[in-house]
Design a protein around this motif. Structure first.
Motif, PDB file in Angstrom:
ATOM      1  N   MET A  45      -5.724   8.714  10.778  1.00 14.15           N
ATOM      2  CA  MET A  45      -4.742   8.846   9.361  1.00 14.15           C
ATOM      3  C   MET A  45      -3.157   8.377   9.186  1.00 14.15           C
ATOM      4  N   ALA A  80       3.182   7.822  -9.662  1.00 15.02           N
ATOM      5  CA  ALA A  80       2.516   8.999  -8.527  1.00 15.02           C
ATOM      6  C   ALA A  80       1.558   7.993  -7.451  1.00 15.02           C
ATOM      7  N   ARG A  81       1.586   8.700  -6.492  1.00 17.39           N
ATOM      8  CA  ARG A  81      -0.021   7.840  -5.442  1.00 17.39           C
ATOM      9  C   ARG A  81      -0.308   9.046  -4.661  1.00 17.39           C
ATOM     10  N   ILE A  82      -1.400   8.493  -4.012  1.00 16.65           N
ATOM     11  CA  ILE A  82      -2.537   8.592  -4.043  1.00 16.65           C
ATOM     12  C   ILE A  82      -3.250   9.540  -2.647  1.00 16.65           C
ATOM     13  N   ASP A  83      -2.979  10.556  -2.466  1.00 19.33           N
ATOM     14  CA  ASP A  83      -3.521  10.902  -1.020  1.00 19.33           C
ATOM     15  C   ASP A  83      -5.041  11.162  -0.647  1.00 19.33           C
ATOM     16  N   SER A  84      -5.376   9.976   0.043  1.00 23.73           N
ATOM     17  CA  SER A  84      -6.483   9.174   0.654  1.00 23.73           C
ATOM     18  C   SER A  84      -7.059  10.228   1.075  1.00 23.73           C
ATOM     19  N   HIS A  85      -6.391  10.929   1.624  1.00 28.61           N
ATOM     20  CA  HIS A  85      -6.761  12.420   3.069  1.00 28.61           C
ATOM     21  C   HIS A  85      -7.692  13.144   2.086  1.00 28.61           C
ATOM     22  N   LEU A 106       0.747  -0.958  -0.059  1.00 30.92           N
ATOM     23  CA  LEU A 106      -0.199   0.224  -0.053  1.00 30.92           C
ATOM     24  C   LEU A 106       0.948   1.193   0.098  1.00 30.92           C
ATOM     25  N   THR A 107       1.781   1.000   0.352  1.00 26.68           N
ATOM     26  CA  THR A 107       3.033   2.455   0.370  1.00 26.68           C
ATOM     27  C   THR A 107       2.981   2.623  -0.419  1.00 26.68           C
ATOM     28  N   GLN A 108       3.161   2.345  -1.748  1.00 26.15           N
ATOM     29  CA  GLN A 108       3.831   1.833  -3.061  1.00 26.15           C
ATOM     30  C   GLN A 108       3.005   3.001  -3.502  1.00 26.15           C
ATOM     31  N   LYS A 109       1.193   2.530  -3.025  1.00 24.70           N
ATOM     32  CA  LYS A 109       0.443   3.273  -3.900  1.00 24.70           C
ATOM     33  C   LYS A 109      -0.145   4.324  -3.306  1.00 24.70           C
ATOM     34  N   TYR A 110      -0.439   4.818  -1.605  1.00 27.82           N
ATOM     35  CA  TYR A 110      -0.590   5.541  -1.043  1.00 27.82           C
ATOM     36  C   TYR A 110       0.393   6.410  -0.920  1.00 27.82           C
ATOM     37  N   LEU A 111      -0.153   7.671  -0.585  1.00 24.96           N
ATOM     38  CA  LEU A 111       0.677   9.246   0.593  1.00 24.96           C
ATOM     39  C   LEU A 111      -0.035   8.920   1.307  1.00 24.96           C
ATOM     40  N   THR A 112      -1.637   8.868   1.564  1.00 24.31           N
ATOM     41  CA  THR A 112      -2.745   8.893   3.611  1.00 24.31           C
ATOM     42  C   THR A 112      -3.340   8.037   2.890  1.00 24.31           C
ATOM     43  N   LEU A 113      -3.466   7.114   4.402  1.00 21.97           N
ATOM     44  CA  LEU A 113      -5.030   6.086   3.862  1.00 21.97           C
ATOM     45  C   LEU A 113      -5.176   6.551   5.638  1.00 21.97           C
ATOM     46  N   SER A 114      -6.252   6.037   5.368  1.00 20.38           N
ATOM     47  CA  SER A 114      -7.241   6.164   6.978  1.00 20.38           C
ATOM     48  C   SER A 114      -6.893   4.685   7.327  1.00 20.38           C
ATOM     49  N   ARG A 153       0.025   8.668   7.482  1.00 16.93           N
ATOM     50  CA  ARG A 153       0.730   9.240   6.271  1.00 16.93           C
ATOM     51  C   ARG A 153       2.199   8.838   5.911  1.00 16.93           C
ATOM     52  N   PHE A 154       2.369   8.125   4.867  1.00 18.17           N
ATOM     53  CA  PHE A 154       3.829   6.994   3.615  1.00 18.17           C
ATOM     54  C   PHE A 154       4.426   8.251   4.073  1.00 18.17           C
ATOM     55  N   LEU A 155       5.681   7.642   4.372  1.00 19.99           N
ATOM     56  CA  LEU A 155       7.197   8.943   4.524  1.00 19.99           C
ATOM     57  C   LEU A 155       7.675   8.283   3.198  1.00 19.99           C
ATOM     58  N   GLU A 156       9.437   8.818   2.597  1.00 16.37           N
ATOM     59  CA  GLU A 156      10.048   8.446   1.597  1.00 16.37           C
ATOM     60  C   GLU A 156      10.737   8.103   2.668  1.00 16.37           C
ATOM     61  N   ARG A 192       4.883  10.711  -8.757  1.00 17.02           N
ATOM     62  CA  ARG A 192       6.398  10.558  -7.961  1.00 17.02           C
ATOM     63  C   ARG A 192       7.018   9.991  -8.803  1.00 17.02           C
ATOM     64  N   ASP A 218      -9.060   1.849   6.565  1.00 20.89           N
ATOM     65  CA  ASP A 218      -8.851   1.482   4.569  1.00 20.89           C
ATOM     66  C   ASP A 218      -8.280   0.786   4.788  1.00 20.89           C
ATOM     67  N   ILE A 241      -1.209   2.070 -10.557  1.00 19.87           N
ATOM     68  CA  ILE A 241      -0.199   1.925 -10.218  1.00 19.87           C
ATOM     69  C   ILE A 241       0.648   0.960  -9.798  1.00 19.87           C
ATOM     70  N   GLU A 271      -4.933   2.938  -9.026  1.00 20.92           N
ATOM     71  CA  GLU A 271      -4.428   2.298  -7.747  1.00 20.92           C
ATOM     72  C   GLU A 271      -4.238   0.503  -8.822  1.00 20.92           C
TER      73      GLU A 271
END
Lengths: 473, 481
Positions: free
Chosen positions: A401, B424-429, A354-362, A403-406, B436, A365, B417, B414
């Motif tokens: 939430m 790219a990446r999704i900011d779901s919030h 998931l960290t590869q696809k999202y920047l933030t996620l609840s 937040r995934f960081l690099e 990216r 989710d 990606i 998704e």
């Protein structure tokens, strides 16, 4: 002291034991004396066994640190006997432990086989007494003393690891494993070393090292699959899942053909033979090493390959179903805990994706996507992963939430440069080792003889004239 | 875009200039409106017309009127031919729903079957007599060769050729006969047998075209490809219409084998001179539709640009010579519109056209199995193209553009990606998509360290194995000595 030519053992007069004690006391100073002493001891061994004068108390006349060689021989004769009472066994164990701790390494290396057999006997006694902890420290010392170089495996390594496993002293065992073993005399010892070593690393959660050790067993050259390889393979499958998350049914190409063909399907857990059940039976494992079980082809490691294939698909519910279905098999092999770890690693791997696809996620989710029960569990997993360093993230509890960081590593710090430097040094060192090995092999007469013989068969022409003519037969 | 206006301007001119030709094909047939079956069927002739009508009848869902219309037309068409099996089929499907005029006509069946038997017998007799003649002549040739009589030799050569030709035509007739009766594999066999008796390039092409036709009807598209290749290897230059037909066939084969890019290239290479000359297989509208959709699904932006507007422009230029192509263009305005929309990033409109065309495209016998895949690919391309120029994209606006919900869009993105088609990446919030770009430097360092560790492990393992082997070798040698 007295020189060797003046010593003679007279029959009638002083008893042979007393003579021997005197010789030991006298000849333990210099290396020349020691080799003479060694000869005498070897000669006197037969009579010592029959000698009733020899008692544990006799040993009090000797100092284990100065007269190590002699002490060793006498101790060996005294303790190699059959079953003894608990009190005697306890006394013996104590004595041997003290000896090991205080003996002189140079002296015992002269009779390393004897030392090794003494220690193995010691280990057996300790296990009989069901107090493995007593044996851990002495055996650790023993290994260090009998080792000629840290690169060479001794026969004591597996015994030491076995005791550590029994006593659950994983840290102690791990200290031995940190040596790089490059030379091996006895394959038997090697297989056991790797197998026990793998288990210790699993206990310490150092899965990379465990994988390395188990990989070495599984790919070791062997003509027929043995019990250890099979058990190691099962653990190997599970540790691969935990560590790298990728399972492939086929073994690495460097594995022996016997292993490649049979490891997936062979069983040796037929009830008439040695059941691989409890830790106390590991010695039996060692004894059954070279027996090939041709007759029993029930697919015993199949539950493991099933788990592996299911893991590859990535679906938690299916994986759990498979685990439940085969849980009795895993239980029998004592691998259920490891299997459970593998299952939980699948959650972690899915979160990693998931960290590869999202920047933030609840958190909710995440729980939904990875099929966890609720957001709380998701939070637990994510927290664990952050602590283990598997992902870099920030949890905002107010919003729920993540937040995934690099990866913050910029590869610019001096620590990183040191790391790179040490890797480079290691690599250079290894290359040197390889070249040395190659050179020594090209001088080995056996090898040259073989190439010389085969040279008739292959016409390599002028370019391959590396073998001197005298080796062609 | 200027080209658009130019071409549409020309189109308008043509429309007003034209007059006195067929008007039946004026209305767009492939469009969002329900299919006009009569107009559609009039595009084709021969067996494909029947098969297409039957296909529509079986795939039009619950639409009774459409189904009955299709079946009625199929019945009429079948009765013009000699295929009694199909006739029985269609009568069963009509099931009396169209009244007395459209029910089982056993008398017709019997007479057709009887005539077929007679014809078959006659053809067989002719063929066998030619064969006998052939052997007689061959025998005489041998005798003559022995006697080395030049004139007789020459005469016999001619005879051989004539006989060859007769046999070839005999097999051809058989092929035609079987094809008309609906026995496709026998027809194919006979057409292929003419190969040995072909003496000119023209014969070979004729054989290939027949083989291609039957293969298409049988659905064996690998044969189609191989016979197209055979025909194209002809040393003489092909007649442009034949060349165009071959390209259509090739395009169809690629389409059915799911090679959309190759199919698009073939269809776009079809010269406009094709007109209606291949309507026993394919109509010019189909060329435009298939070609356009495949191109949209498989070409990247630069290829699309190079081909599509130019294509249509050149078609327009040729219009002056060939009146049929006015119909061609007129009949695919929606396809052309949607391609233009895609190229100019008007995705909502493009997807709308696609949606409206879907129902009718599903009724097309060749496109039916591929509509969903093609649509899927077009949609994916649209999504990717949408995100390409931006550093960040507001997901709710994008969802509007693509007529979907934000969560649905998130799922689609998704998947893209994961496939590495969008970086790219999704900011779901906050519901934003951020571009990216991987840090090359860090990635390189990481990779290097990893490789170092792997080397370490591998070499050590290798040395251990070598050690074990050496030990074993020594042990064995020790035992031997």
């Amino acid at each position: 002291g007295l020189c060797s030519s003046e010593i003679s053992i007279t029959i009638g007069g002083m008893s042979s034991t007393e003579n021997l004690i005197t010789s030991i006391q006298g000849l333990s100073a210099s290396s020349g004396d020691l080799s003479a002493l060694h000869r005498i001891l070897k000669g006197a061994e037969e009579t010592l066994h029959a000698d009733s004068d020899l008692q544990l108390s006799t040993l009090e006349q000797l100092d284990p640190s100065k007269h190590s060689l002699g002490y060793l021989y006498l101790l060996d004769v005294l303790t190699c006997g059959g079953p003894m009472s608990k009190e005697k066994a306890s006394e013996v164990v104590l004595l041997i432990a003290r000896f090991i701790t205080s003996c002189d390494a140079d002296q015992i290396r002269l009779a390393s086989d004897k030392f090794v057999s003494l220690c193995k006997g010691f280990k057996d006694r300790v296990l009989e007494l069901e107090d493995p902890l007593r044996g851990v420290a002495p055996l650790l010392t023993a290994v260090r003393k009998v080792q000629v170089s840290t690169k060479r495996l001794t026969a004591l390594h597996p015994d030491c690891l076995q005791l550590c496993l029994q006593a659950k002293c994983y840290k102690a065992g791990f200290s031995i494993l940190s040596d790089d073993i490059l030379e091996v005399d006895q394959p038997r010892d090697f297989y056991l070393y790797c197998y026990y070593g793998g288990m210790i690393c699993i206990g310490q959660k150092k899965f990379q090292k465990a994988l390395e050790l188990l990989y070495n067993v599984v790919t070791a050259p062997m003509h027929s699959v043995n019990a250890i390889a099979l058990e190691a393979y099962k653990k190997y499958v599970l540790v691969t899942l935990i560590h790298s998350g990728q399972f492939s049914v086929s073994l690495p190409k460097c594995a022996s053909t016997a292993a490649q063909r049979h490891l997936k399907t062979w069983s040796i857990s037929h009830l008439q033979f040695n059941p691989m059940i409890s830790a106390a039976l590991y010695p039996i494992l060692a004894r059954s090493l070279y027996v090939a079980y041709n007759f029993y082809r029930s697919p015993f490691s199949q539950p493991y390959t099933e788990v592996g294939n299911c893991y590859n698909e990535g679906k938690i519910s299916e994986l759990q179903a498979v685990v439940v279905a085969h849980s009795s098999d895993f239980e029998k092999d004592n691998n259920l805990g490891l299997v459970k770890q593998a299952v939980s690693s699948l959650y972690k791997r899915n979160i990693l994706r998931l960290t590869q696809k999202y920047l933030t996620l609840s958190l909710q989710d995440i729980a939904n996507m990875v099929q966890l029960a609720n957001a709380k569990e998701a939070e637990m997993h994510v927290l664990q992963m952050i602590q283990d360093g598997q992902i870099h993230a920030l949890i905002n509890q107010k919003d729920g939430m993540v937040r995934f960081l690099e990866d913050p590593e910029q590869y610019k710090t001096s620590e990183m440069i040191e790391v790179m430097d040490s890797v480079i040094q290691r690599t250079i060192g290894l290359s040197k080792n390889l070249i040395a090995m190659d050179e020594s092999l090209s001088c080995d007469p056996l090898y040259l003889g073989k190439v010389g013989r085969e040279r008739q068969r292959y016409d390599f022409g002028e370019d391959f004239d590396t073998v001197p003519q005298k080796f062609s037969m | 875009m200027e080209r658009d206006e130019e071409s549409s301007g020309l189109m308008m001119e043509m429309c007003t200039n034209g007059g006195g030709e067929e008007t039946s094909n004026r209305r767009p047939i492939i469009s969002g409106e329900p299919l006009d079956i009569e107009a559609y069927a009039s595009l084709y002739k021969g067996r494909t017309k029947i098969m297409r009508l039957l296909f529509i009848a079986s795939h039009c869902g619950g639409n009774q009127t459409m189904q009955l219309e299709a079946l009625r037309m199929a019945y009429d068409e079948i009765k013009k031919g000699e295929n009694t099996q199909l006739f029985r089929d269609v009568v069963n499907r009509i099931n009396g729903r169209l009244g007395d005029k459209y029910k089982m006509d056993s008398a017709w069946c019997e007479s057709v079957d009887r005539r077929a038997e007679q014809k078959k017998g006659r053809l067989e007799n002719e063929l066998s007599s030619y064969r006998v003649m052939k052997y007689v002549v061959l025998f005489m040739c041998c005798l003559v060769c022995l006697h080395r009589s030049f004139l007789v030799n020459h005469y016999l050569d001619n005879e051989t050729n004539l006989i060859k030709e007769s046999i070839r035509m005999g097999h051809n007739d058989f092929g035609d006969f079987y094809y008309a009766c609906g026995l496709l594999s026998d027809a194919f066999k006979n057409y292929v047998r003419t190969r040995d008796y072909c003496t000119t390039a023209k014969h070979i092409i004729h054989m290939c075209m027949n083989a291609i036709l039957v293969s298409i009807e049988m659905g064996q598209f690998t044969h189609v490809s191989s016979y197209v290749n055979k025909a194209e290897q002809n040393p003489e230059t092909l007649d442009p219409i034949v060349a165009a037909k071959l390209r259509c066939a090739s395009g169809l084969a690629h389409l059915e084998l799911k090679k959309y890019k190759l199919a698009a290239r073939k269809f776009l290479d079809v010269s406009p001179e094709l007109g209606n000359s291949y309507n026993e297989v394919i109509a010019p509208q189909d060329v435009a539709t298939y070609g356009g959709l495949c191109a949209l699904a498989s070409f990247d932006r630069s290829e699309l640009k190079a081909f599509i507007p130019l294509r249509f422009f050149s078609l327009v230029a040729k219009v002056i010579d060939n009146i049929n192509f006015r119909d061609f263009l007129e009949l695919v305005p929606e396809v052309r519109e949607l391609i233009n929309d895609f190229y100019s990033s008007r995705y909502a409109s493009c997807l709308e056209y696609l949606g409206s065309l879907r129902a009718n495209l599903l009724l097309d016998i060749h496109l039916h199995d591929h509509v969903d895949t093609l649509y899927d690919q077009i949609r994916k391309k649209a999504l990717i193209q949408y995100t390409l120029p931006f550093v960040s994209v507001d997901l709710s606006r994008m969802a509007d553009a693509f007529k979907t919900s934000v969560s649905g869009l998130e799922k689609e993105l998704e998947a893209l990606i994961t496939d590495n088609q969008i970086q790219a990446r999704i900011d779901s919030h906050n519901k934003i998509l951020y571009a990216r770009h991987a840090d090359q430097r860090n990635a390189t360092f990481q990779k290097v360290l990893q490789m170092g560790n792997e080397f370490d492990r591998d070499v050590r393992s290798m040395m251990l194995r070598a050690n074990l082997l050496k030990h074993e070798y020594h042990a064995r040698a020790g035992r031997n000595h």
